[in-house]
Design a protein around this motif. Sequence first.
Motif, PDB file in Angstrom:
ATOM      1  N   ALA A  95       0.840  -1.196   0.000  1.00 20.58           N
ATOM      2  CA  ALA A  95       0.000   0.000   0.000  1.00 20.58           C
ATOM      3  C   ALA A  95       0.874   1.243   0.000  1.00 20.58           C
ATOM      4  O   ALA A  95       1.902   1.296   0.680  1.00 20.58           O
ATOM      5  CB  ALA A  95      -0.924   0.002   1.210  1.00 20.58           C
ATOM      6  N   ALA A  96       0.485   2.236  -0.788  1.00 16.25           N
ATOM      7  CA  ALA A  96       1.226   3.491  -0.844  1.00 16.25           C
ATOM      8  C   ALA A  96       0.959   4.289   0.422  1.00 16.25           C
ATOM      9  O   ALA A  96      -0.170   4.602   0.753  1.00 16.25           O
ATOM     10  CB  ALA A  96       0.810   4.294  -2.070  1.00 16.25           C
ATOM     11  N   THR A  97       2.003   4.597   1.143  1.00 15.57           N
ATOM     12  CA  THR A  97       1.902   5.400   2.358  1.00 15.57           C
ATOM     13  C   THR A  97       2.834   6.585   2.193  1.00 15.57           C
ATOM     14  O   THR A  97       3.136   6.996   1.078  1.00 15.57           O
ATOM     15  CB  THR A  97       2.290   4.562   3.584  1.00 15.57           C
ATOM     16  N   ASP A  98       3.281   7.149   3.326  1.00 15.67           N
ATOM     17  CA  ASP A  98       4.257   8.231   3.239  1.00 15.67           C
ATOM     18  C   ASP A  98       5.571   7.741   2.647  1.00 15.67           C
ATOM     19  O   ASP A  98       6.390   8.542   2.197  1.00 15.67           O
ATOM     20  CB  ASP A  98       4.504   8.825   4.629  1.00 15.67           C
ATOM     21  N   ASP A  99       5.805   6.429   2.655  1.00 16.61           N
ATOM     22  CA  ASP A  99       7.024   5.850   2.091  1.00 16.61           C
ATOM     23  C   ASP A  99       6.622   4.819   1.036  1.00 16.61           C
ATOM     24  O   ASP A  99       6.648   3.613   1.288  1.00 16.61           O
ATOM     25  CB  ASP A  99       7.846   5.197   3.199  1.00 16.61           C
ATOM     26  N   PRO A 100       6.222   5.254  -0.156  1.00 16.36           N
ATOM     27  CA  PRO A 100       5.677   4.327  -1.156  1.00 16.36           C
ATOM     28  C   PRO A 100       6.729   3.365  -1.694  1.00 16.36           C
ATOM     29  O   PRO A 100       7.934   3.601  -1.573  1.00 16.36           O
ATOM     30  CB  PRO A 100       5.171   5.261  -2.260  1.00 16.36           C
ATOM     31  N   THR A 101       6.238   2.282  -2.294  1.00 18.35           N
ATOM     32  CA  THR A 101       7.104   1.279  -2.904  1.00 18.35           C
ATOM     33  C   THR A 101       7.108   1.465  -4.415  1.00 18.35           C
ATOM     34  O   THR A 101       6.056   1.646  -5.034  1.00 18.35           O
ATOM     35  CB  THR A 101       6.615  -0.138  -2.560  1.00 18.35           C
ATOM     36  N   TYR A 102       8.289   1.418  -4.997  1.00 17.66           N
ATOM     37  CA  TYR A 102       8.444   1.542  -6.447  1.00 17.66           C
ATOM     38  C   TYR A 102       9.053   0.247  -6.997  1.00 17.66           C
ATOM     39  O   TYR A 102       9.841  -0.415  -6.325  1.00 17.66           O
ATOM     40  CB  TYR A 102       9.354   2.721  -6.806  1.00 17.66           C
ATOM     41  N   ALA A 103       8.676  -0.076  -8.229  1.00 18.98           N
ATOM     42  CA  ALA A 103       9.231  -1.244  -8.905  1.00 18.98           C
ATOM     43  C   ALA A 103       9.542  -0.861 -10.344  1.00 18.98           C
ATOM     44  O   ALA A 103       8.900   0.025 -10.929  1.00 18.98           O
ATOM     45  CB  ALA A 103       8.247  -2.411  -8.863  1.00 18.98           C
ATOM     46  N   VAL A 104      10.528  -1.537 -10.919  1.00 20.39           N
ATOM     47  CA  VAL A 104      10.920  -1.262 -12.294  1.00 20.39           C
ATOM     48  C   VAL A 104      10.683  -2.501 -13.145  1.00 20.39           C
ATOM     49  O   VAL A 104      10.909  -3.634 -12.696  1.00 20.39           O
ATOM     50  CB  VAL A 104      12.407  -0.820 -12.366  1.00 20.39           C
ATOM     51  N   HIS A 105      10.207  -2.276 -14.364  1.00 20.74           N
ATOM     52  CA  HIS A 105      10.008  -3.359 -15.329  1.00 20.74           C
ATOM     53  C   HIS A 105      10.278  -2.795 -16.712  1.00 20.74           C
ATOM     54  O   HIS A 105       9.622  -1.846 -17.154  1.00 20.74           O
ATOM     55  CB  HIS A 105       8.574  -3.900 -15.261  1.00 20.74           C
ATOM     56  N   ARG A 111       4.820   3.135  -9.408  1.00 23.78           N
ATOM     57  CA  ARG A 111       4.475   3.334  -8.000  1.00 23.78           C
ATOM     58  C   ARG A 111       3.362   2.350  -7.654  1.00 23.78           C
ATOM     59  O   ARG A 111       2.317   2.326  -8.306  1.00 23.78           O
ATOM     60  CB  ARG A 111       3.995   4.768  -7.763  1.00 23.78           C
ATOM     61  N   LEU A 112       3.602   1.512  -6.648  1.00 23.45           N
ATOM     62  CA  LEU A 112       2.675   0.435  -6.324  1.00 23.45           C
ATOM     63  C   LEU A 112       1.678   0.862  -5.245  1.00 23.45           C
ATOM     64  O   LEU A 112       1.986   1.685  -4.379  1.00 23.45           O
ATOM     65  CB  LEU A 112       3.440  -0.797  -5.841  1.00 23.45           C
ATOM     66  N   ASP A 113       0.502   0.269  -5.316  1.00 20.69           N
ATOM     67  CA  ASP A 113      -0.516   0.566  -4.320  1.00 20.69           C
ATOM     68  C   ASP A 113      -1.556  -0.545  -4.314  1.00 20.69           C
ATOM     69  O   ASP A 113      -1.682  -1.307  -5.288  1.00 20.69           O
ATOM     70  CB  ASP A 113      -1.194   1.911  -4.624  1.00 20.69           C
ATOM     71  N   SER A 114      -2.286  -0.647  -3.215  1.00 19.81           N
ATOM     72  CA  SER A 114      -3.441  -1.533  -3.099  1.00 19.81           C
ATOM     73  C   SER A 114      -4.563  -0.700  -2.500  1.00 19.81           C
ATOM     74  O   SER A 114      -4.439  -0.222  -1.365  1.00 19.81           O
ATOM     75  CB  SER A 114      -3.139  -2.736  -2.190  1.00 19.81           C
ATOM     76  N   VAL A 115      -5.636  -0.507  -3.257  1.00 15.17           N
ATOM     77  CA  VAL A 115      -6.724   0.350  -2.809  1.00 15.17           C
ATOM     78  C   VAL A 115      -7.958  -0.500  -2.533  1.00 15.17           C
ATOM     79  O   VAL A 115      -8.231  -1.487  -3.226  1.00 15.17           O
ATOM     80  CB  VAL A 115      -7.054   1.438  -3.857  1.00 15.17           C
ATOM     81  N   VAL A 116      -8.701  -0.124  -1.499  1.00 17.36           N
ATOM     82  CA  VAL A 116      -9.913  -0.847  -1.127  1.00 17.36           C
ATOM     83  C   VAL A 116     -11.030  -0.463  -2.091  1.00 17.36           C
ATOM     84  O   VAL A 116     -11.338   0.713  -2.270  1.00 17.36           O
ATOM     85  CB  VAL A 116     -10.325  -0.535   0.313  1.00 17.36           C
ATOM     86  N   VAL A 117     -11.659  -1.475  -2.717  1.00 16.42           N
ATOM     87  CA  VAL A 117     -12.722  -1.221  -3.689  1.00 16.42           C
ATOM     88  C   VAL A 117     -14.040  -1.877  -3.297  1.00 16.42           C
ATOM     89  O   VAL A 117     -15.059  -1.662  -3.953  1.00 16.42           O
ATOM     90  CB  VAL A 117     -12.304  -1.699  -5.097  1.00 16.42           C
TER      91      VAL A 117
END
Length: 334
Positions: A95-105, A111-117
């Motif tokens: 989940a994207a927070t104040d310290d988000p996670t990035y990935a390269v491809h 920029r990665l995230d998981s949002v509640v839907v």
Amino acid sequence: MSDPKPSRRRVLATGLAAAAGAVAGCLDGSVTGGPANDDGDGRVLRLSLDDAGETLRDGAVIDPAESDPRWNQAAFAAARDGERYTAQYRKPLPAATDDPTYAVHEETYYRLDSVVVNEAVETRPVLRLFEADDDGETDNDDETDAVETQTLPESDRNAVEIAHKSTRARGNPGGVPVGLVERGGYVYRDADAVDASELPAADGPDRVTYRDSAYRVEVTREQFYEPVYRAVAEPVAESTEGMEAILRAQTVGARIDDDDLSADAREVIEAARHGGYEESHPYSDGYAELLRALHERPYIDGNVRKDAAWTESGSERIRYGDRYYDYRLRFESA
């Protein structure tokens, strides 16, 4: 030039003794101080610098091709292609927070995230263990009826291990591991694991033996309200330079070049890089100049005894020359 109060400052160097000694000698002989009297509060302000490397990407960007990330790579692939990928209860991507996670491809940075839907309502088996003699039966009965945990399927072995942590914590200080124990036991959430397990079955064993002790098994079926997450992978940069700029904007405060500092301030920062540097108030001209370059004015322009102690500053990432550093300021006893 002579220091009017050389005892107010100390270089705290570990290792590189010759280099640190040279720096200390320079400071004692060339850094000019403030007023000769200090505040007399019996403390010093210590500055330390930790090298964070030449690039920020190394510590902030995950390359799934070179590592084994602890998230669902199928979710990452689907999100990159614009496909909808959802998961229940567990986040498919960080989940994207104040310290988000990035990935390269393939040279694109995401920029990665998981949002509640959505929300899902499920009935789950919950395993709880109790001391076998709580029901008043004899130890012989317990030993005869109990099933050895190691003979159970892997899903049950894992469940017993986690449920036991809650049993052990009942009535004892210290609590239980957050994220493992839930509702005082273990929750079976994987449908395949439930099908392969013996303990949740109607005719499952009533007792188990774990670490040479017998426990009474209790399995209830309880209702859970669980979030449904959608995986998000948003492209943010198409080059290493672009990704570096994003990370600088997010994490780096002051940008300092050698030409920005006087010789006295450069000596202070070099000392801080080699173990640490400290002074009592009022600070020398070189130390005060460096604090302003770090945008740490509360330590010099306010009430040092009160204002600086409550400020939100005091630690940040900076760029000095061609490298990044994490610095920390803190008051210590002299």
